[in-house]
Design an enzyme around this catalytic site. Structure first.
Site, PDB file in Angstrom:
ATOM      1  CG  HIS A  83      -0.345   0.054   2.545  1.00 28.72           C
ATOM      2  ND1 HIS A  83      -0.018   1.239   3.183  1.00 28.72           N
ATOM      3  CD2 HIS A  83      -0.007  -0.929   3.411  1.00 28.72           C
ATOM      4  CE1 HIS A  83       0.495   0.978   4.374  1.00 28.72           C
ATOM      5  NE2 HIS A  83       0.521  -0.329   4.536  1.00 28.72           N
ATOM      6  CG  ASP A  85      -2.709   4.056   2.933  1.00 27.95           C
ATOM      7  OD1 ASP A  85      -2.381   2.972   2.405  1.00 27.95           O
ATOM      8  OD2 ASP A  85      -3.332   4.131   4.010  1.00 27.95           O
ATOM      9  CG  ASP A 116       3.261   0.579   7.623  1.00 29.26           C
ATOM     10  OD1 ASP A 116       2.776  -0.091   6.705  1.00 29.26           O
ATOM     11  OD2 ASP A 116       2.602   0.958   8.609  1.00 29.26           O
ATOM     12  CD  GLU A 149      -2.721  -1.302   6.146  1.00 31.20           C
ATOM     13  OE1 GLU A 149      -2.820  -2.234   6.962  1.00 31.20           O
ATOM     14  OE2 GLU A 149      -2.113  -0.232   6.399  1.00 31.20           O
ATOM     15  CD  GLU A 150      -0.763   2.612   7.748  1.00 28.83           C
ATOM     16  OE1 GLU A 150      -1.359   2.253   8.785  1.00 28.83           O
ATOM     17  OE2 GLU A 150       0.371   2.212   7.460  1.00 28.83           O
ATOM     18  CG  HIS A 419       1.641   2.959  12.623  1.00 25.71           C
ATOM     19  ND1 HIS A 419       0.393   2.453  12.925  1.00 25.71           N
ATOM     20  CD2 HIS A 419       1.891   2.553  11.356  1.00 25.71           C
ATOM     21  CE1 HIS A 419      -0.077   1.772  11.902  1.00 25.71           C
ATOM     22  NE2 HIS A 419       0.825   1.819  10.934  1.00 25.71           N
TER      23      HIS A 419
END
Length: 446
Positions: A83, A85, A116, A149-150, A419
């Site tokens: 992904h 995003d 990520d 996705e996030e 994150h």
């Protein structure tokens, strides 16, 4: 393959720098055009690697990129997922460098999305280029790169439900996780699901002076704190009525010292596993439900006024281990909160969409082959581990392709700090995972 990927790392870094520079947070009002810009960049990069991607606007407003490429006759179709995003960068001052500029420090590449999951995108690209440069056959490929996705991936889930033929595959490689540490190849075998709720407590029409009314006027923030505290026992472990919490992890353990270092636990602070019951870290993180209050809306401490709060709200994140029904777990959570709602407050609970947990079949032939390829790329045996996070797409893809084999791996490891501020990736992980994926695709084509 190792030589080919190593020779390609300058290009990999340039591609990752291009993608990191785009603040592609889904539905971010501060950067409304960034997701489309990222989607266009990813489309171009995959086209250069020989895979044409089509853009699909999804139900949540995100752009999902899906494409396919034919392969060797008789070989299975492999779906490669990632992904584009990312999470918001939050407080830029907490970063050691600009979060939207790829920066090298101490042998790692820093920036939002480096691990990520834009690092996994460039890993796929490096693997495809190495495969082509080696002149090796490849299986038929489907590539899926999503854009929300996030934020739960509801857009891609809806597209999968409406157009399952776009996702048809016999083997599914989810590149959105990684190794237990740099240089130790790992396949992820279990993921927790989620069963989140939002809790709002209201007591007054508006805040009132604490000097004039405090003591009798019901305090919304205090009521919320008491309600949230009921979700944990005296050791801080999750305690929700009618929700089993005694599971044990049978796989590779997570030693306490490693966990403390990976999580950045402060000196002198004990773990929730430090109790008379003897629960191990891996039990609590991978085999049992876990509740976390991920945010609270209330009057801030900075500039606080002497007033009784009239309203407060919290986001409650409930992680659910494999084998547990997330909808039933959410029912238990809601019932627990409703049962303990204080008489002097009005409590409203809003349910989020539950996400199913996942457990991999490590005996499946393609999964065993990927394990062998990871071991070859790293020069050491591949281990199995769990992860406390959720990737609902896994269960959805297997529901659409019930005979498919699915494996989870990638460039992330605990030092990546996904994150969080100062997210980073180790370039050796991109290199070695790309080598393993290229070996796997070549072997599968044969």
């Amino acid at each position: 393959m190792r030589e080919l990927v190593a020779a390609d790392l300058d290009r990999v870094r340039a591609e990752l720098a291009e993608l990191v520079a785009i603040p592609s947070v889904h539905d971010d009002p501060d950067h409304p055009g960034a997701p489309a810009e990222a989607a266009a960049a990813v489309t171009r990069l995959f086209a250069e690697a020989g895979v044409e991607l089509d853009a699909h606007e999804t139900a949540d407003g995100s752009i999902a990129l899906v494409g396919e490429r034919p392969g060797a006759p008789g070989a299975p179709t492999v779906l490669l997922y990632s992904h584009y995003d990312v999470q918001p960068a939050a407080d830029a001052a907490a970063w050691g460098s600009d979060p939207w500029t790829l920066t090298e420090r101490g042998g790692r590449w820093y920036g939002r999305g480096t691990a990520d999951c834009k690092g996994n995108i460039v890993m796929h690209l490096a693997a495809l280029r190495a495969l082509a440069a080696a002149g090796a056959d490849a299986p038929a490929l489907r590539v899926v790169v999503e854009g929300s996705e996030e934020r739960g991936g509801a857009g891609l889930a809806d597209l999968l439900a409406r157009r399952p033929e776009l996702f048809a595959a016999e083997v599914i490689l989810i590149a959105d996780c990684g190794n237990v540490e740099v240089g130790r190849p790992t396949l992820l075998t279990t993921l927790r699901g989620s069963a989140d709720v939002d809790v709002t407590v209201a007591t007054l029409d508006s805040p009132v002076h604490s000097g004039s009314f405090g003591g009798a006027a019901p305090d919304a923030l205090a009521a919320l704190i008491r309600l949230l505290d009921s979700l944990r026992d005296e050791h801080g472990r999750t305690r929700i009525d009618d929700l089993p919490a005694g599971g044990t992890w049978e796989g590779r353990p997570w030693p306490e010292a490693d966990f403390r270092a990976d999580a950045g636990v402060l000196d002198g602070v004990g773990l929730l596993a430090d109790d008379a019951a003897g629960a191990a870290v891996a039990d609590l993180v991978w085999a049992r439900p876990a509740v976390t209050v991920t945010g609270i809306d209330c009057p801030p401490a900075t500039g606080a006024v002497n007033a009784v709060p009239a309203r407060a709200a919290a986001r409650v994140n409930l992680r659910v281990p494999a084998g547990m029904d997330p909808a039933a777990a959410q029912d238990a959570l809601v019932a627990h909160l409703e049962r303990r709602a204080p008489a002097h407050a009005r409590v409203e609970i809003r349910r989020d969409e539950p996400a199913r947990p996942f457990a991999a079949d490590v005996t499946a032939p393609a999964v065993r082959l990927l394990s062998d390829c990871l071991a070859a790329a790293y020069g050491r045996p591949t281990g199995h581990s769990g992860q406390g996070g959720s990737i609902p797409l896994c269960a959805d893809l297997l529901a659409a392709n019930p005979d498919a084999e699915l494996a989870l791996f990638g460039v992330e490891e605990p030092a990546c700090r996904i994150h969080s501020a100062d997210e980073s990736v180790h370039p050796a992980e991109i290199r070695d995972i790309a080598v393993a994926e290229a070996l796997f695709l070549a072997a599968l084509a044969r």
